[in-house]
Each structure stands twice: as structure tokens, then as C-alpha cells.
Design a protein around this motif. Sequence first.
Motif, PDB file in Angstrom:
ATOM      1  N   ILE A  96       0.843  -1.202   0.000  1.00 44.43           N
ATOM      2  CA  ILE A  96       0.000   0.000   0.000  1.00 44.43           C
ATOM      3  C   ILE A  96       0.880   1.255   0.000  1.00 44.43           C
ATOM      4  CG2 ILE A  96      -1.639   1.343   1.383  1.00 44.43           C
ATOM      5  CD1 ILE A  96      -2.845  -1.354   2.260  1.00 44.43           C
ATOM      6  N   ALA A  97       1.929   1.234   0.824  1.00 43.01           N
ATOM      7  CA  ALA A  97       2.819   2.393   0.902  1.00 43.01           C
ATOM      8  C   ALA A  97       3.517   2.624  -0.434  1.00 43.01           C
ATOM      9  CB  ALA A  97       3.845   2.186   2.012  1.00 43.01           C
ATOM     10  N   LYS A  98       3.983   1.565  -1.084  1.00 39.42           N
ATOM     11  CA  LYS A  98       4.655   1.712  -2.381  1.00 39.42           C
ATOM     12  C   LYS A  98       3.704   2.281  -3.426  1.00 39.42           C
ATOM     13  CE  LYS A  98       8.158  -1.819  -1.782  1.00 39.42           C
ATOM     14  NZ  LYS A  98       8.585  -3.177  -2.098  1.00 39.42           N
ATOM     15  N   PHE A  99       2.462   1.802  -3.392  1.00 44.70           N
ATOM     16  CA  PHE A  99       1.469   2.340  -4.325  1.00 44.70           C
ATOM     17  C   PHE A  99       1.228   3.825  -4.039  1.00 44.70           C
ATOM     18  CE2 PHE A  99      -2.932   3.452  -5.306  1.00 44.70           C
ATOM     19  CZ  PHE A  99      -2.949   3.196  -6.674  1.00 44.70           C
ATOM     20  N   TRP A 100       1.092   4.157  -2.767  1.00 42.50           N
ATOM     21  CA  TRP A 100       0.805   5.536  -2.387  1.00 42.50           C
ATOM     22  C   TRP A 100       1.940   6.470  -2.771  1.00 42.50           C
ATOM     23  CZ3 TRP A 100      -3.070   8.524  -1.404  1.00 42.50           C
ATOM     24  CH2 TRP A 100      -2.875   9.745  -0.782  1.00 42.50           C
ATOM     25  N   TRP A 101       3.184   6.027  -2.565  1.00 42.17           N
ATOM     26  CA  TRP A 101       4.334   6.874  -2.873  1.00 42.17           C
ATOM     27  C   TRP A 101       4.673   6.877  -4.361  1.00 42.17           C
ATOM     28  CZ3 TRP A 101       4.308   9.756   0.941  1.00 42.17           C
ATOM     29  CH2 TRP A 101       4.334   9.324   2.245  1.00 42.17           C
ATOM     30  N   GLY A 102       4.030   6.029  -5.136  1.00 41.71           N
ATOM     31  CA  GLY A 102       4.294   5.993  -6.564  1.00 41.71           C
ATOM     32  C   GLY A 102       5.593   5.274  -6.910  1.00 41.71           C
ATOM     33  N   LYS A 113       8.087   2.372  -8.141  1.00 42.97           N
ATOM     34  CA  LYS A 113       8.092   1.313  -9.144  1.00 42.97           C
ATOM     35  C   LYS A 113       9.326   0.460  -8.912  1.00 42.97           C
ATOM     36  CE  LYS A 113       5.423   3.828 -12.439  1.00 42.97           C
ATOM     37  NZ  LYS A 113       5.441   5.091 -13.055  1.00 42.97           N
ATOM     38  N   LYS A 114       9.477  -0.609  -9.684  1.00 43.78           N
ATOM     39  CA  LYS A 114      10.603  -1.512  -9.482  1.00 43.78           C
ATOM     40  C   LYS A 114      11.947  -0.791  -9.617  1.00 43.78           C
ATOM     41  CE  LYS A 114       8.282  -5.711 -10.907  1.00 43.78           C
ATOM     42  NZ  LYS A 114       8.193  -6.790 -11.866  1.00 43.78           N
ATOM     43  N   ASP A 115      12.052   0.071 -10.592  1.00 42.23           N
ATOM     44  CA  ASP A 115      13.336   0.721 -10.871  1.00 42.23           C
ATOM     45  C   ASP A 115      13.438   2.139 -10.306  1.00 42.23           C
ATOM     46  OD1 ASP A 115      11.345   1.551 -12.556  1.00 42.23           O
ATOM     47  OD2 ASP A 115      12.671   1.889 -14.274  1.00 42.23           O
ATOM     48  N   LYS A 116      12.348   2.633  -9.723  1.00 44.42           N
ATOM     49  CA  LYS A 116      12.331   4.020  -9.275  1.00 44.42           C
ATOM     50  C   LYS A 116      11.610   4.132  -7.936  1.00 44.42           C
ATOM     51  CE  LYS A 116      10.435   8.372 -10.805  1.00 44.42           C
ATOM     52  NZ  LYS A 116       9.607   8.995 -11.801  1.00 44.42           N
ATOM     53  N   ARG A 117      12.179   4.901  -7.038  1.00 45.02           N
ATOM     54  CA  ARG A 117      11.587   5.074  -5.717  1.00 45.02           C
ATOM     55  C   ARG A 117      10.837   6.409  -5.687  1.00 45.02           C
ATOM     56  NH1 ARG A 117      14.136   6.187  -0.136  1.00 45.02           N
ATOM     57  NH2 ARG A 117      12.612   5.202   1.202  1.00 45.02           N
ATOM     58  N   GLY A 118       9.613   6.388  -5.166  1.00 45.82           N
ATOM     59  CA  GLY A 118       8.819   7.614  -5.087  1.00 45.82           C
ATOM     60  C   GLY A 118       9.270   8.516  -3.956  1.00 45.82           C
ATOM     61  N   ILE A 119       8.737   9.726  -3.934  1.00 45.79           N
ATOM     62  CA  ILE A 119       9.072  10.698  -2.891  1.00 45.79           C
ATOM     63  C   ILE A 119       8.157  10.462  -1.695  1.00 45.79           C
ATOM     64  CG2 ILE A 119       9.156  13.144  -2.310  1.00 45.79           C
ATOM     65  CD1 ILE A 119       9.631  13.702  -5.264  1.00 45.79           C
ATOM     66  N   HIS A 120       8.756  10.379  -0.520  1.00 41.82           N
ATOM     67  CA  HIS A 120       8.001  10.201   0.721  1.00 41.82           C
ATOM     68  C   HIS A 120       7.763  11.574   1.339  1.00 41.82           C
ATOM     69  CE1 HIS A 120       8.810   5.707   1.304  1.00 41.82           C
ATOM     70  NE2 HIS A 120       9.217   6.020   0.095  1.00 41.82           N
ATOM     71  N   TRP A 121       6.561  12.094   1.195  1.00 40.62           N
ATOM     72  CA  TRP A 121       6.246  13.442   1.659  1.00 40.62           C
ATOM     73  C   TRP A 121       6.026  13.507   3.164  1.00 40.62           C
ATOM     74  CZ3 TRP A 121       7.328  17.026  -1.701  1.00 40.62           C
ATOM     75  CH2 TRP A 121       7.255  16.728  -3.057  1.00 40.62           C
ATOM     76  N   ALA A 122       5.669  12.407   3.752  1.00 39.71           N
ATOM     77  CA  ALA A 122       5.452  12.360   5.206  1.00 39.71           C
ATOM     78  C   ALA A 122       5.734  10.942   5.694  1.00 39.71           C
ATOM     79  CB  ALA A 122       4.024  12.764   5.548  1.00 39.71           C
ATOM     80  N   ARG A 123       5.970  10.815   6.993  1.00 38.22           N
ATOM     81  CA  ARG A 123       6.222   9.486   7.574  1.00 38.22           C
ATOM     82  C   ARG A 123       4.964   8.630   7.488  1.00 38.22           C
ATOM     83  NH1 ARG A 123       7.497  11.900  12.524  1.00 38.22           N
ATOM     84  NH2 ARG A 123       6.116  10.351  13.413  1.00 38.22           N
TER      85      ARG A 123
END
Length: 198
Positions: free
Chosen positions: A18-24, A26-36
Motif C-alpha cells: 500500500i505504501a509503495k502504491f501511495w508513494w508511486g 516502481k521496481k526501478d524508481k523510488r517515489g518521494i516520501h512526503w510524510a512518515r
Amino acid sequence: MSVFKLPKGLCEEIQSAIAKFWWGSKKDKRGIHWARWDKLSCAKSRGGLGFRDFTSFNQAMVAKQGWRLIQFPNSLVSKVLRARYFRSCSFLDAKSSSNPSFIWRSILWGRQVIQKGARWRIGNGSNILVYKDNWIPRPDTFKPISPPSLPIDTTVVDLMDDGNNWNVVKLNQHFMQEDTEVILKIPLPRSQKEDEML
């Protein structure tokens, strides 16, 4: 999820997905975590987005099965589990047997939620233990705060007189003023009713 205790690792994997989906992510790219994630999983009323902690959610769903055993004692499931695991006591007092099923262990795990929040509505008072059960309506604890001065197996009916009213003399004798005031505000039924778990 509503019958079995899910392994903690599985709950963490679900939350991670769920967190990975929320942060956007992907396998090769990590999304930005705007909040804990702890902040986001808080209730909306506390400023979070209301994502659930899956271990707590699983425990609450399993507790619902235990609540059904209390509310519907004549159901087939309740009769089978009572005959196998808690023949001589109530569900809330049942212990884990020597070789319990996974379902029974899960229900006992969920029972912790019920024991924290459930309380008794007084009917005839014969099923409610004064010092052990939750029956006094106050926000912090549902038990008396007075030190025990009556036998440990005393029931609430022992605090009533023959007219189905509170025995004020006995309450003042065995309870602190804070407890006595709260107990006297508890309404007693006019007719004989069974005690009810809320």
C-alpha cells in the motif's frame, strides 16, 4: 482476515504494498516520501489519512468473531466451541487448551480487544463480579478504584437491597466516595433482566 490471525510478516507486506502504491514507487524508481508512514496511518481526525495498521485491523476483525460468541451463545459455532474449549466457564474466562485449533487461538488473540473495551449493563447483577468485571461507567477504567474489602467473588447483586435499589449503606461502607457516587448514578431495571455485555 476476519477469522484467522494473519502472520505479522504478511501484514507488513500488505502495508508495504500500500505504501509503495501511495508513494508511486516502481521496481526501478523510488517515489518521494512526503510524510512518515506513521503520520499517514493516523486517523483523519488526528491529521492522518486513515490508512490502517493491518495487524490491529486483523485483531479487531477476529475479535468480532469472539463478540458473536458472546452475543449469540445458542449459535451452532458457539455451541461447538463451548463444548470443545470452555465448557465450565464463560468465553471471557476461557483458557487455551493443550492442543487448540488455529481458529481458537486466533479468537483468543482477538478477545484481548473485547476485554479492553467491553463492559456490563446491569440487569439482575448476578453475573457481574464486583472487582473483576468492567461495570462502572467512567472514562478511564470500568472497575472500582476502591481497594477490595468484600470477598473477591462478590457479585453486583450483593450491593442491591430487596427492592432492587442500591444499598447505599453497604456502598458507603465498602467503596470510596468517588466509586459510590458513580455507582449510585447507574440505573437499575424495574423488572428482572439478565446482565448484558456492551
